[in-house]
Design an enzyme around this catalytic site. Structure first.
Site, PDB file in Angstrom:
ATOM      1  N   GLY A  68       0.818  -1.218   0.000  1.00  0.00           N
ATOM      2  CA  GLY A  68       0.000   0.000   0.000  1.00  0.00           C
ATOM      3  C   GLY A  68       0.844   1.258   0.000  1.00  0.00           C
ATOM      4  N   ASP A  69       1.959   1.228   0.730  1.00  0.00           N
ATOM      5  CA  ASP A  69       2.876   2.376   0.753  1.00  0.00           C
ATOM      6  C   ASP A  69       3.495   2.595  -0.624  1.00  0.00           C
ATOM      7  OD1 ASP A  69       2.348   2.150   3.505  1.00  0.00           O
ATOM      8  OD2 ASP A  69       4.131   0.906   3.794  1.00  0.00           O
TER       9      ASP A  69
END
Length: 305
Positions: free
Chosen positions: A250-251
């Site tokens: 997600g980062d």
């Protein structure tokens, strides 16, 4: 300049074994040690994609020194504040038939240390990008990200928030440039079960109505969904590959989105690079490298809904 803030970084100790047996001695098949923290991950992927950033936050003790040393070795511009008490936490990620995580608490952060961070943030200028990512130590109030946004309110800074629960809800009134909950966090925010894409779109639009300019929803194997500040809806697929690692995906999507937007000022292209970056990390043991990201870019299809 792009700035990332990681208030509670970690050393991530990742171990793999066939089957975790509680109450017995377990021996690992593989083990890895990485500097962890959502803002750190964003900075590392941005560097892969050609964008320098400055990583801000707090570190402490021998574990904090390790993180700073690794980031310097990777050529990252780190500007962490050293605090006197405790040590930067160690998070244990156990990968067997199921994934289990044991996350440390981290040190207490004093008012004096917080003021040092505020002083660094006060130097940000118009058109800078600030990424506020991840959890905060339990000694800080859930309005902390909101307080940062209030402090920078009139500087015309693009602020990205990747957080959950009240940390996220509290910032919406200050109109962050981008927020990125995943589909499960979206369900948690509204206490609902979302079964279809249309339902996810409905609740993503609620976050936009509450103040977020752009809402990016990561959906794991189902791709990603973006509601833009112009009211457009874009949906992406995912590239093909074997998932090795969910940590940092997600980062990586956030970093890819930022890089894609700065490259093109086009939200469709931003989503495309974001989806490729998230997928590349999911298919890697660690965060993805540039070559892997761009090898997937042609597999990403973005459609207007």
């Amino acid at each position: 300049m792009i700035y990332t803030v990681t208030l509670n970084p970690s050393i991530d100790y990742v171990i793999k074994l066939d089957n975790l047996k509680n109450g017995e001695v377990n021996r690992t098949k593989e083990e890895y040690v990485y500097p962890g923290g959502k803002g750190i991950n964003v900075s590392l992927i941005l560097k892969e994609l050609g964008y320098e950033s400055r990583a801000l936050g707090f570190v402490s003790g021998f574990t904090g020194n390790y993180i700073k040393d690794v980031l310097k070795d990777k050529g990252l511009n780190e500007d962490f504040i050293n605090i006197k008490n405790g040590f930067t936490r160690i998070n244990v990620k156990v990968k067997s038939s199921e994934e289990t995580e044991i996350n440390g608490q981290g040190p207490n952060i004093s008012e004096e240390d917080l003021n040092k961070l505020y002083e660094k943030l006060d130097t940000l200028r118009e058109n800078d990008v600030l990424v506020l990512a991840g959890s905060i130590p339990n000694t800080l109030d859930s309005s902390f990200y909101e307080n940062i946004m209030k402090r920078l309110e009139n500087k015309n800074i693009k602020i990205v928030v990747d957080a959950t629960k009240n940390l996220l809800i509290n910032v919406l009134k200050h109109k962050p440039f981008l927020i990125k909950p995943n589909n499960h966090e979206l369900e948690e925010l509204f206490n609902v079960k979302l079964e279809t894409v249309d339902e996810i779109i409905t609740y993503a639009r609620k976050l936009k109505d509450m103040g977020a300019k752009n809402v990016l929803i990561s959906r794991g194997k189902d791709g990603a969904l973006l509601i833009t500040e112009n009211g457009e809806t874009f949906i992406s697929n995912v590239a093909k590959g074997k998932v090795k690692n969910s940590v940092g995906a997600g980062d990586s999507m956030v970093a890819g989105f930022i890089a894609g937007y700065l490259n093109s000022k086009d939200y469709k292209e931003a989503l495309k690079l974001g989806a490729a970056s998230g997928g590349a990390t999911a298919f890697s043991n660690d965060l993805a490298d540039k070559e892997h990201i761009y090898s997937l870019i042609d597999e990403i299809n973005v459609e207007r809904r």
